[in-house]
Design an enzyme around this catalytic site. Structure first.
Site: not given
Ligand code: PGA
Length: 244
Positions: A133, A135, A140
């Protein structure tokens, strides 16, 4: 933004380790800003290998993590557990690491304490993943125009993040913490150098928006367009929406 496109996750981890290792070797005053999640796990594996081969010494390089769930630190999916499993227990960092305490009785006071910690650790090379998304850390997507000025704060996870992270909790969304302590966008921008890592097709839209979208709190990673020293390391799948 420098963009390094590599064929796969293995190459991404190696490329990131090359940059981190060269900075550690050249800059005795470096602070390493660390991220958790599946993306940086390969980087940490490579750093441990370089440590075991006598190339890297962690004794003079403090680390500071981006975030931690509101969770018991002993929980196997806490970010402190992740960091111990993947890096801290395998190198000579001793206790020279910093991560928010997700079980603090006063979480707002813990945010304040962490702000002081981050402020006192200059020369930071910050590793970042990116959420599907957009973030960064647990910052967020938001409509708050002030969010780019935030320091460490108590945040609530977006539903999409809870869905994405359920894979670490046996697929059970109800087990994923709904809150976290996260370094704010302002503190991310305050780092001297940023390495943004992205792997997989599910990150391709967020990467496109981060690089080419409007700079907006609805895609927190878009703020990285304002930083003067960002290197994106991206595999073919995560780069699939980029125009080159
Ligand atoms: P992920 O998460 O490496 O597990 O895809 C990345 C994030 O949410 O910053």
């Amino acid at each position: 933004m420098n963009v390094i496109k590599v064929p796969n996750y293995y190459a991404l981890s190696e490329a990131a380790a090359c940059i981190v290792a060269s900075q550690m070797l050249e800059n005795p005053k470096l602070t390493l800003g660390l991220a958790t999640g599946s993306t940086p796990a390969g980087l940490y594996k490579e750093l441990v290998r370089l440590y075991n081969n006598g190339v890297l010494d962690f004794s003079n390089t403090p680390t500071v993590n981006l975030d931690e769930y509101v969770i018991n630190p002993e929980h196997p999916q806490s970010y402190i557990s992740f960091m111990k499993d993947h890096l801290f227990s395998h190198v000579n960092l001793e206790s020279n690491y910093h991560i928010p305490n997700g079980a603090a009785t006063d979480l707002n006071a813990e945010c304040e304490r962490y702000n002081g910690v981050v402020k006192n650790l200059p020369n930071r090379l910050q590793i970042l993943g990116i959420g599907s998304n957009g973030h960064i850390g647990f910052n967020e997507p938001s409509t708050d125009p002030d969010s780019f000025g935030y320091y460490t704060s108590l945040v609530h996870l977006a539903d999409s993040t809870i869905k994405d992270n359920a894979r670490f909790f046996d697929g059970n969304e109800d087990e994923v913490p709904t809150a976290a302590i996260s370094m704010g966008i302002k503190q991310i921008l305050d780092s001297d150098q940023i390495i943004l890592l992205a792997t997989g097709e599910h990150k391709s839209k967020a990467i496109y928006d981060a690089l080419y979208g409007k700079i907006t709190p609805t895609c927190p990673a878009s703020v990285l367009q304002l930083h003067k020293n960002v290197t994106l390391i991206v595999d073919t799948a995560a780069a699939s929406k980029l125009p080159y």
